[in-house]
Design a protein around this motif. Structure first.
Motif, PDB file in Angstrom:
ATOM      1  N   GLY A  73      39.714  33.900  47.965  1.00  0.00           N
ATOM      2  CA  GLY A  73      38.636  33.039  47.506  1.00  0.00           C
ATOM      3  C   GLY A  73      38.201  33.190  46.069  1.00  0.00           C
ATOM      4  O   GLY A  73      37.651  32.255  45.491  1.00  0.00           O
ATOM      5  N   PHE A  74      38.468  34.347  45.457  1.00  0.00           N
ATOM      6  CA  PHE A  74      37.877  34.592  44.140  1.00  0.00           C
ATOM      7  C   PHE A  74      38.884  35.021  43.071  1.00  0.00           C
ATOM      8  O   PHE A  74      38.493  35.454  41.997  1.00  0.00           O
ATOM      9  CB  PHE A  74      36.803  35.675  44.243  1.00  0.00           C
ATOM     10  N   ARG A  75      40.150  34.934  43.336  1.00  0.00           N
ATOM     11  CA  ARG A  75      41.176  35.457  42.417  1.00  0.00           C
ATOM     12  C   ARG A  75      41.043  34.890  41.010  1.00  0.00           C
ATOM     13  O   ARG A  75      41.235  35.589  40.029  1.00  0.00           O
ATOM     14  CB  ARG A  75      42.569  35.160  42.989  1.00  0.00           C
ATOM     15  N   LYS A  76      40.707  33.623  40.886  1.00  0.00           N
ATOM     16  CA  LYS A  76      40.624  32.987  39.565  1.00  0.00           C
ATOM     17  C   LYS A  76      39.467  33.527  38.725  1.00  0.00           C
ATOM     18  O   LYS A  76      39.458  33.376  37.517  1.00  0.00           O
ATOM     19  CB  LYS A  76      40.518  31.476  39.715  1.00  0.00           C
ATOM     20  N   LEU A  77      38.498  34.191  39.368  1.00  0.00           N
ATOM     21  CA  LEU A  77      37.374  34.752  38.620  1.00  0.00           C
ATOM     22  C   LEU A  77      37.796  35.860  37.660  1.00  0.00           C
ATOM     23  O   LEU A  77      37.106  36.131  36.685  1.00  0.00           O
ATOM     24  CB  LEU A  77      36.325  35.325  39.584  1.00  0.00           C
ATOM     25  N   THR A  80      37.722  35.048  33.979  1.00  0.00           N
ATOM     26  CA  THR A  80      36.501  34.593  33.326  1.00  0.00           C
ATOM     27  C   THR A  80      35.921  35.684  32.428  1.00  0.00           C
ATOM     28  O   THR A  80      36.267  36.859  32.532  1.00  0.00           O
ATOM     29  CB  THR A  80      35.433  34.186  34.358  1.00  0.00           C
ATOM     30  N   LYS A  81      35.021  35.283  31.572  1.00  0.00           N
ATOM     31  CA  LYS A  81      34.357  36.209  30.648  1.00  0.00           C
ATOM     32  C   LYS A  81      33.479  37.211  31.401  1.00  0.00           C
ATOM     33  O   LYS A  81      33.194  38.292  30.903  1.00  0.00           O
ATOM     34  CB  LYS A  81      33.519  35.412  29.652  1.00  0.00           C
ATOM     35  N   LEU A  82      33.080  36.853  32.608  1.00  0.00           N
ATOM     36  CA  LEU A  82      32.236  37.713  33.440  1.00  0.00           C
ATOM     37  C   LEU A  82      32.861  39.089  33.641  1.00  0.00           C
ATOM     38  O   LEU A  82      32.170  40.091  33.748  1.00  0.00           O
ATOM     39  CB  LEU A  82      31.997  37.028  34.793  1.00  0.00           C
ATOM     40  N   PHE A  83      34.183  39.154  33.663  1.00  0.00           N
ATOM     41  CA  PHE A  83      34.899  40.405  33.905  1.00  0.00           C
ATOM     42  C   PHE A  83      35.607  40.908  32.649  1.00  0.00           C
ATOM     43  O   PHE A  83      36.706  41.446  32.718  1.00  0.00           O
ATOM     44  CB  PHE A  83      35.902  40.222  35.051  1.00  0.00           C
ATOM     45  N   VAL A  88      35.984  47.369  33.613  1.00  0.00           N
ATOM     46  CA  VAL A  88      36.293  46.434  34.690  1.00  0.00           C
ATOM     47  C   VAL A  88      37.706  45.890  34.485  1.00  0.00           C
ATOM     48  O   VAL A  88      38.485  45.794  35.435  1.00  0.00           O
ATOM     49  CB  VAL A  88      35.258  45.286  34.748  1.00  0.00           C
ATOM     50  N   ARG A  89      38.052  45.568  33.233  1.00  0.00           N
ATOM     51  CA  ARG A  89      39.393  45.055  32.935  1.00  0.00           C
ATOM     52  C   ARG A  89      40.465  46.075  33.320  1.00  0.00           C
ATOM     53  O   ARG A  89      41.538  45.716  33.778  1.00  0.00           O
ATOM     54  CB  ARG A  89      39.554  44.732  31.439  1.00  0.00           C
ATOM     55  N   ARG A  90      40.152  47.350  33.142  1.00  0.00           N
ATOM     56  CA  ARG A  90      41.137  48.394  33.468  1.00  0.00           C
ATOM     57  C   ARG A  90      41.497  48.337  34.958  1.00  0.00           C
ATOM     58  O   ARG A  90      42.660  48.416  35.320  1.00  0.00           O
ATOM     59  CB  ARG A  90      40.582  49.768  33.101  1.00  0.00           C
ATOM     60  N   LEU A  91      40.480  48.194  35.819  1.00  0.00           N
ATOM     61  CA  LEU A  91      40.760  48.092  37.253  1.00  0.00           C
ATOM     62  C   LEU A  91      41.424  46.760  37.585  1.00  0.00           C
ATOM     63  O   LEU A  91      42.334  46.702  38.401  1.00  0.00           O
ATOM     64  CB  LEU A  91      39.482  48.279  38.081  1.00  0.00           C
ATOM     65  N   VAL A 120      36.562  43.876  42.820  1.00  0.00           N
ATOM     66  CA  VAL A 120      37.299  43.913  41.556  1.00  0.00           C
ATOM     67  C   VAL A 120      38.789  44.188  41.805  1.00  0.00           C
ATOM     68  O   VAL A 120      39.649  43.570  41.180  1.00  0.00           O
ATOM     69  CB  VAL A 120      36.686  44.944  40.577  1.00  0.00           C
ATOM     70  N   ALA A 121      39.082  45.102  42.732  1.00  0.00           N
ATOM     71  CA  ALA A 121      40.494  45.371  43.053  1.00  0.00           C
ATOM     72  C   ALA A 121      41.159  44.129  43.649  1.00  0.00           C
ATOM     73  O   ALA A 121      42.322  43.836  43.351  1.00  0.00           O
ATOM     74  CB  ALA A 121      40.608  46.547  44.017  1.00  0.00           C
ATOM     75  N   ALA A 122      40.423  43.390  44.472  1.00  0.00           N
ATOM     76  CA  ALA A 122      40.984  42.212  45.141  1.00  0.00           C
ATOM     77  C   ALA A 122      41.294  41.087  44.168  1.00  0.00           C
ATOM     78  O   ALA A 122      42.315  40.409  44.322  1.00  0.00           O
ATOM     79  CB  ALA A 122      40.030  41.710  46.224  1.00  0.00           C
ATOM     80  N   ILE A 123      40.443  40.880  43.191  1.00  0.00           N
ATOM     81  CA  ILE A 123      40.701  39.778  42.262  1.00  0.00           C
ATOM     82  C   ILE A 123      41.641  40.210  41.140  1.00  0.00           C
ATOM     83  O   ILE A 123      42.087  39.389  40.362  1.00  0.00           O
ATOM     84  CB  ILE A 123      39.401  39.166  41.691  1.00  0.00           C
ATOM     85  N   GLY A 124      41.946  41.499  41.089  1.00  0.00           N
ATOM     86  CA  GLY A 124      42.866  42.011  40.081  1.00  0.00           C
ATOM     87  C   GLY A 124      44.298  42.031  40.570  1.00  0.00           C
ATOM     88  O   GLY A 124      44.692  41.268  41.451  1.00  0.00           O
ATOM     89  N   LYS A 125      45.069  42.968  40.014  1.00  0.00           N
ATOM     90  CA  LYS A 125      46.507  43.041  40.292  1.00  0.00           C
ATOM     91  C   LYS A 125      46.875  44.129  41.297  1.00  0.00           C
ATOM     92  O   LYS A 125      48.051  44.338  41.559  1.00  0.00           O
ATOM     93  CB  LYS A 125      47.255  43.258  38.983  1.00  0.00           C
ATOM     94  N   THR A 126      45.885  44.805  41.857  1.00  0.00           N
ATOM     95  CA  THR A 126      46.142  45.857  42.829  1.00  0.00           C
ATOM     96  C   THR A 126      46.769  45.255  44.081  1.00  0.00           C
ATOM     97  O   THR A 126      46.265  44.267  44.612  1.00  0.00           O
ATOM     98  CB  THR A 126      44.828  46.571  43.211  1.00  0.00           C
ATOM     99  N   SER A 127      47.853  45.867  44.551  1.00  0.00           N
ATOM    100  CA  SER A 127      48.495  45.356  45.766  1.00  0.00           C
ATOM    101  C   SER A 127      47.672  45.748  46.993  1.00  0.00           C
ATOM    102  O   SER A 127      46.924  46.729  46.964  1.00  0.00           O
ATOM    103  CB  SER A 127      49.919  45.892  45.902  1.00  0.00           C
TER     104      SER A 127
END
Length: 189
Positions: A73-77, A80-83, A88-91, A120-127
């Protein structure tokens, strides 16, 4: 809230384990509701070890369900500038072993909300697999500490009184430092 959950678990005795896990999943999905009252109810109904294990299982399953839902539901977030904050970018950008150790270390820190780490892990690249392993391992010591503290407070033992006192002192010092930092920042401007 603890009493209502205890009543619910006792009322539906045959399904109490499942009810507890479902409540934990809902708490995890919401992301901001603390699970300590559910841990207390599990300890009161099932005893220390069964209650702790049930709380662990519920939190682990809840984190997995939340991760999957947040990812869908939130991957595209994440773009955004919010993150954009560097930590936060590191995670968000972490993969593999780095993601594993970041999630694990954040799970071990008691002041970092579990829902934030999951989100944050879910919307990032963490498998998903890395998240499941790191999150579950990280929850073990945190949940054992929570269960032990709650159990001691519920039974109001000498150790419970010490835990309560230390927690109160910690919260007082933490709050006092936050207020002093804000006052110092306000005085500088």
């Amino acid at each position: 809230m603890k009493e209502q959950i205890i009543t619910l678990l006792n009322t539906y005795e045959n399904f109490a384990y499942l009810v507890s896990i479902i409540i934990n999943v809902i708490i995890s999905i919401l992301g901001f509701v603390p699970s300590v009252f559910l841990t207390a109810a599990n300890l009161a109904v099932f005893g220390f070890w069964k209650g702790t294990f049930l709380s662990f299982a519920g939190e682990a399953i809840g984190a997995i369900v939340s991760f999957v839902l947040y990812r869908k539901g939130f991957r595209k977030l994440s773009e955004t500038k919010l993150f954009s904050h560097p930590k936060v970018r590191r995670l968000l950008d972490a993969k593999g072993l780095e993601a594993f150790f970041l999630v694990l270390s954040l799970r071990l820190l008691p002041l970092i909300p579990s829902g934030v780490v999951t989100f944050v892990a879910a919307i990032g690249k963490t498998s998903l697999l890395i998240f499941i392993i790191a999150s579950s391992i990280g929850k073990i010591p945190a949940l054992l500490l929570e269960a032990y503290s709650v159990y001691q407070l519920m039974n109001w033992t000498c150790q419970g009184k010490v835990v309560s006192t230390l927690l109160s002192v910690f919260l007082f010092i933490f709050t006092w430092k936050k207020i002093n930092r804000k006052t110092a920042q306000t005085n500088k401007t």
